[in-house]
Design a protein around this motif. Structure first.
Motif, PDB file in Angstrom:
ATOM      1  N   ALA A 171     -22.017-108.277 -56.463  1.00  0.00           N
ATOM      2  CA  ALA A 171     -20.848-109.353 -56.338  1.00  0.00           C
ATOM      3  C   ALA A 171     -20.389-110.087 -55.160  1.00  0.00           C
ATOM      4  CB  ALA A 171     -19.744-108.549 -57.147  1.00  0.00           C
ATOM      5  N   ARG A 172     -20.667-108.946 -53.967  1.00  0.00           N
ATOM      6  CA  ARG A 172     -20.285-109.588 -52.547  1.00  0.00           C
ATOM      7  C   ARG A 172     -21.309-110.695 -52.054  1.00  0.00           C
ATOM      8  NH1 ARG A 172     -17.259-107.555 -48.103  1.00  0.00           N
ATOM      9  NH2 ARG A 172     -18.123-108.175 -46.464  1.00  0.00           N
ATOM     10  N   LEU A 173     -22.637-110.212 -52.419  1.00  0.00           N
ATOM     11  CA  LEU A 173     -23.809-110.937 -52.153  1.00  0.00           C
ATOM     12  C   LEU A 173     -23.805-112.293 -52.864  1.00  0.00           C
ATOM     13  CD1 LEU A 173     -26.831-108.588 -52.124  1.00  0.00           C
ATOM     14  CD2 LEU A 173     -25.683-109.522 -50.108  1.00  0.00           C
ATOM     15  N   LEU A 174     -23.464-112.242 -54.000  1.00  0.00           N
ATOM     16  CA  LEU A 174     -23.189-113.677 -54.920  1.00  0.00           C
ATOM     17  C   LEU A 174     -22.111-114.338 -54.393  1.00  0.00           C
ATOM     18  CD1 LEU A 174     -24.360-112.176 -58.450  1.00  0.00           C
ATOM     19  CD2 LEU A 174     -25.659-113.494 -56.921  1.00  0.00           C
ATOM     20  N   GLY A 175     -21.220-114.070 -53.605  1.00  0.00           N
ATOM     21  CA  GLY A 175     -19.993-114.631 -53.435  1.00  0.00           C
ATOM     22  C   GLY A 175     -19.009-114.717 -54.320  1.00  0.00           C
ATOM     23  N   ALA A 176     -18.925-113.774 -54.966  1.00  0.00           N
ATOM     24  CA  ALA A 176     -17.984-113.639 -56.300  1.00  0.00           C
ATOM     25  C   ALA A 176     -16.580-113.786 -55.696  1.00  0.00           C
ATOM     26  CB  ALA A 176     -18.073-112.287 -57.061  1.00  0.00           C
ATOM     27  N   THR A 177     -15.647-114.185 -56.647  1.00  0.00           N
ATOM     28  CA  THR A 177     -14.377-114.084 -56.321  1.00  0.00           C
ATOM     29  C   THR A 177     -13.629-112.855 -56.744  1.00  0.00           C
ATOM     30  OG1 THR A 177     -13.493-114.700 -58.672  1.00  0.00           O
ATOM     31  CG2 THR A 177     -13.958-116.657 -57.111  1.00  0.00           C
ATOM     32  N   PRO A 178     -12.530-112.318 -56.161  1.00  0.00           N
ATOM     33  CA  PRO A 178     -12.002-110.806 -56.535  1.00  0.00           C
ATOM     34  C   PRO A 178     -12.051-110.761 -58.033  1.00  0.00           C
ATOM     35  CG  PRO A 178     -10.655-112.090 -54.873  1.00  0.00           C
ATOM     36  CD  PRO A 178     -11.774-113.000 -55.248  1.00  0.00           C
ATOM     37  N   GLU A 179     -11.589-111.887 -58.870  1.00  0.00           N
ATOM     38  CA  GLU A 179     -11.370-111.415 -60.207  1.00  0.00           C
ATOM     39  C   GLU A 179     -12.607-111.426 -60.759  1.00  0.00           C
ATOM     40  OE1 GLU A 179      -9.832-111.885 -64.164  1.00  0.00           O
ATOM     41  OE2 GLU A 179      -8.969-111.453 -62.321  1.00  0.00           O
ATOM     42  N   GLN A 180     -13.725-112.278 -60.426  1.00  0.00           N
ATOM     43  CA  GLN A 180     -15.157-112.084 -61.034  1.00  0.00           C
ATOM     44  C   GLN A 180     -15.754-110.581 -60.452  1.00  0.00           C
ATOM     45  OE1 GLN A 180     -17.095-115.269 -58.817  1.00  0.00           O
ATOM     46  NE2 GLN A 180     -16.942-116.755 -60.793  1.00  0.00           N
ATOM     47  N   ALA A 181     -15.496-110.181 -59.505  1.00  0.00           N
ATOM     48  CA  ALA A 181     -15.918-108.867 -58.922  1.00  0.00           C
ATOM     49  C   ALA A 181     -15.282-107.748 -59.749  1.00  0.00           C
ATOM     50  CB  ALA A 181     -15.753-108.583 -57.508  1.00  0.00           C
ATOM     51  N   ALA A 182     -14.127-107.869 -60.271  1.00  0.00           N
ATOM     52  CA  ALA A 182     -13.290-107.078 -61.248  1.00  0.00           C
ATOM     53  C   ALA A 182     -14.054-107.001 -62.628  1.00  0.00           C
ATOM     54  CB  ALA A 182     -11.688-107.274 -61.308  1.00  0.00           C
ATOM     55  N   VAL A 183     -14.506-108.244 -62.926  1.00  0.00           N
ATOM     56  CA  VAL A 183     -15.054-108.510 -64.301  1.00  0.00           C
ATOM     57  C   VAL A 183     -16.409-107.724 -64.186  1.00  0.00           C
ATOM     58  CG1 VAL A 183     -16.311-109.948 -65.773  1.00  0.00           C
ATOM     59  CG2 VAL A 183     -14.069-110.393 -64.997  1.00  0.00           C
ATOM     60  N   ALA A 184     -17.115-107.881 -62.969  1.00  0.00           N
ATOM     61  CA  ALA A 184     -18.270-107.035 -62.929  1.00  0.00           C
ATOM     62  C   ALA A 184     -18.288-105.781 -63.055  1.00  0.00           C
ATOM     63  CB  ALA A 184     -19.136-107.611 -61.442  1.00  0.00           C
ATOM     64  N   LEU A 185     -17.260-105.141 -62.444  1.00  0.00           N
ATOM     65  CA  LEU A 185     -17.202-103.854 -62.606  1.00  0.00           C
ATOM     66  C   LEU A 185     -16.646-103.263 -63.875  1.00  0.00           C
ATOM     67  CD1 LEU A 185     -14.801-102.901 -59.606  1.00  0.00           C
ATOM     68  CD2 LEU A 185     -17.253-102.265 -59.813  1.00  0.00           C
ATOM     69  N   GLY A 186     -15.883-104.225 -64.725  1.00  0.00           N
ATOM     70  CA  GLY A 186     -15.795-104.127 -65.979  1.00  0.00           C
ATOM     71  C   GLY A 186     -16.995-104.010 -66.860  1.00  0.00           C
ATOM     72  N   ILE A 187     -17.842-104.781 -66.874  1.00  0.00           N
ATOM     73  CA  ILE A 187     -19.212-104.695 -67.257  1.00  0.00           C
ATOM     74  C   ILE A 187     -19.953-103.665 -67.146  1.00  0.00           C
ATOM     75  CG2 ILE A 187     -21.250-106.232 -67.590  1.00  0.00           C
ATOM     76  CD1 ILE A 187     -19.665-108.699 -66.956  1.00  0.00           C
ATOM     77  N   ALA A 188     -19.980-103.364 -65.571  1.00  0.00           N
ATOM     78  CA  ALA A 188     -20.986-102.295 -65.463  1.00  0.00           C
ATOM     79  C   ALA A 188     -20.330-101.102 -65.859  1.00  0.00           C
ATOM     80  CB  ALA A 188     -21.001-102.373 -63.816  1.00  0.00           C
ATOM     81  N   ALA A 189     -19.305-100.735 -66.135  1.00  0.00           N
ATOM     82  CA  ALA A 189     -18.526 -99.585 -66.479  1.00  0.00           C
ATOM     83  C   ALA A 189     -19.047 -99.292 -68.104  1.00  0.00           C
ATOM     84  CB  ALA A 189     -17.114 -99.508 -66.527  1.00  0.00           C
ATOM     85  N   SER A 190     -19.246-100.460 -68.771  1.00  0.00           N
ATOM     86  CA  SER A 190     -19.774-100.262 -70.029  1.00  0.00           C
ATOM     87  C   SER A 190     -21.330 -99.919 -70.183  1.00  0.00           C
ATOM     88  CB  SER A 190     -19.573-101.353 -70.981  1.00  0.00           C
ATOM     89  OG  SER A 190     -18.004-101.624 -71.268  1.00  0.00           O
ATOM     90  N   MET A 191     -21.993-100.019 -68.970  1.00  0.00           N
ATOM     91  CA  MET A 191     -23.403 -99.894 -69.085  1.00  0.00           C
ATOM     92  C   MET A 191     -23.727 -98.395 -68.356  1.00  0.00           C
ATOM     93  SD  MET A 191     -24.575-103.623 -67.187  1.00  0.00           S
ATOM     94  CE  MET A 191     -24.850-104.787 -68.058  1.00  0.00           C
TER      95      MET A 191
END
Length: 461
Positions: A171-191
């Motif tokens: 998420a950091r490499l992609l230049g994500a916003t803080p909200e997008q990074a939180a979403v990324a963690l939310g998605i990853a937790a389901s994986m």
């Protein structure tokens, strides 16, 4: 745990992942990150001809893309490269270990970050910073539950926590916003997943590959507008509630993030394996090799007793191994191979080596046990110990104890040893001609040079 009473954890970790300022990160942290990179790429290349790697390659990444598959040089999509390189980095079980994680961070983080970084043209400093931040997040998460209990239940923490660390770093490499990074963690937790019942099979390295891939995919989806619950980690039906199983304190997670971003790697240290087998065999191998160096005759051995700390046998589930992979997770084979061969290397863990009659006969005379008080030496021990007692038919006995193995963060391999390991891995894979060039490239990581892959490998293949 009353997880629902602690809102904001997922959001705060997402914000940290993308906003942490690493402009002043200590040189020692950058250097240690580079060491993990050298080691991870080396062991991944060493697995070039491993059956797990070759089978996965036939099924994954048939389309083009901007990320390189280390073992064959082809270009595929970043999440496919992350999967294949993650499998390769863990296939030999020669990759680094962090005690607090009870697992292997770099085998997930570097494949994910290198794939996305190459695809985007990230600089090598951006890649190193992303690794350090991902490491910070992943190790902070270990504070949220009793990790040993999580592991004892059968979860492979390399994957269950690695996917979250990878998502944060990508998420950091992609230049994500803080909200997008939180979403990324939310998605990853389901994986998150990975069953230790599969230790000693090709599926163990697959855990690392899937975690790397899913970390990339989670961050990619999040930055494309995909949604997930941004209280996923702390929610009553979320990650810690599902995986914690017992006493834990989510209030410990955020304070575990280092005050100086990027320095968790210094606080926790990284263990680099000297031998290509489960880390819980490293002390045993050191102890057995020291006894073997005394000039024993293996044919005269009556029995061998190995005693380790409580929980020390948890990953060593194969007591009568019949394949090379099973041998990597067998305390009995570790003892037998060391006493017979007086050396341990990549060829120790072939199926032919494990099945040879001399090894099978000797490992059947090895008895293993766990005990809080070591049967030899001081009653105190730090983290772990291995005591070996070798009894001969003549009645003679030899003993040895090792608490800190070579390569442990408290007794690290020096730069020359790490380079020898790297060269040995590339030689094993038939890529020795590129070893010097690629090693030099890796040890220079950390500047503003765009990362464009490892072109020096092409001519060596």
């Amino acid at each position: 745990m009353s997880a629902g009473s602690r809102p904001g954890l997922t959001t705060a970790l997402g914000r940290y992942a993308v906003e942490a300022d690493l402009s002043g990160v200590p040189a020692a942290a950058l250097a240690l990150a580079r060491r993990t990179l050298v080691d991870t790429v080396g062991v991944a290349l060493g697995a070039r001809h491993d059956p797990a790697v070759m089978i996965a390659r036939t099924l994954v990444g048939t389309g083009g893309g901007g990320a390189t598959v280390l073992t064959d040089g082809t270009s595929v999509r970043d999440f496919d490269a992350a999967l294949l390189n993650g499998v390769a980095a863990h296939a030999l079980d020669y990759d680094d270990v962090v005690d607090a994680l009870y697992g292997h961070p770099s085998t997930v983080l570097w494949p994910a970050l290198l794939a996305t970084g190459e695809d985007r043209g990230s600089t090598t400093r951006e890649l190193v910073d992303a690794y350090l931040v991902a490491f910070d997040v992943e190790l902070a998460l270990t504070e949220g539950f009793t990790l040993r209990r999580h592991y004892a239940r059968g979860w492979h923490s390399t994957a269950t926590l690695g996917v979250l660390g990878a998502a944060a770093g990508v998420a950091r490499l992609l230049g994500a916003t803080p909200e997008q990074a939180a979403v990324a963690l939310g998605i990853a937790a389901s994986m998150a997943g990975g069953s230790r019942q599969n230790f000693g099979t090709m599926t163990k390295p697959l855990h690392a590959g899937l975690a790397a891939r899913d970390g990339v995919l989670a961050a990619r989806l999040a930055t494309a507008g995909f949604t997930a619950d941004t209280t996923q980690l702390e929610g009553p039906l979320g990650f810690f509630a599902l995986y914690g199983d017992g006493p834990g304190d989510l209030d410990r997670v955020l304070p575990a993030l280092p005050a100086e971003p990027g320095t968790a790697v210094l606080a926790h240290g990284v263990n680099v394996k000297k031998y290509p087998a489960c880390y819980n065999t490293q002390r045993t191998l050191d102890a057995a090799l020291e006894i073997a160096a005394r000039g024993l005759d293996p044919a005269e051995i009556d029995e061998v007793r190995l005693t380790v700390e409580p929980g020390g046998l948890d990953p060593l589930i194969h007591h009568r191994p019949t394949t090379g992979l099973e041998g990597k997770f067998s305390a009995e084979y570790a003892v037998a191979a060391a006493l017979l061969d007086r050396a341990i290397g990549l060829r120790t863990y072939t199926t032919d080596a494990v099945r040879r009659p001399a090894a099978q006969q000797l490992l059947a005379r090895v008895w293993v046990a766990e005990q809080a008080r070591p049967p030899l030496g001081p009653s105190e021990w730090d983290q772990a110990y291995a005591v070996l007692e070798v009894g001969y038919r003549s009645g003679k006995r030899e003993t040895n104890r090792v608490d800190v193995p070579h390569g442990d963060r408290r007794a690290p391999l020096d730069d020359a040893d790490l380079r020898r390991k790297f060269v040995d891995c590339l030689d094993f894979a038939g890529l020795g001609a590129a070893a010097d060039t690629v090693h030099t490239q890796l040890t220079a990581f950390g500047d503003d040079t765009p990362f464009t892959g490892f072109g020096a490998l092409a001519a060596a293949r």
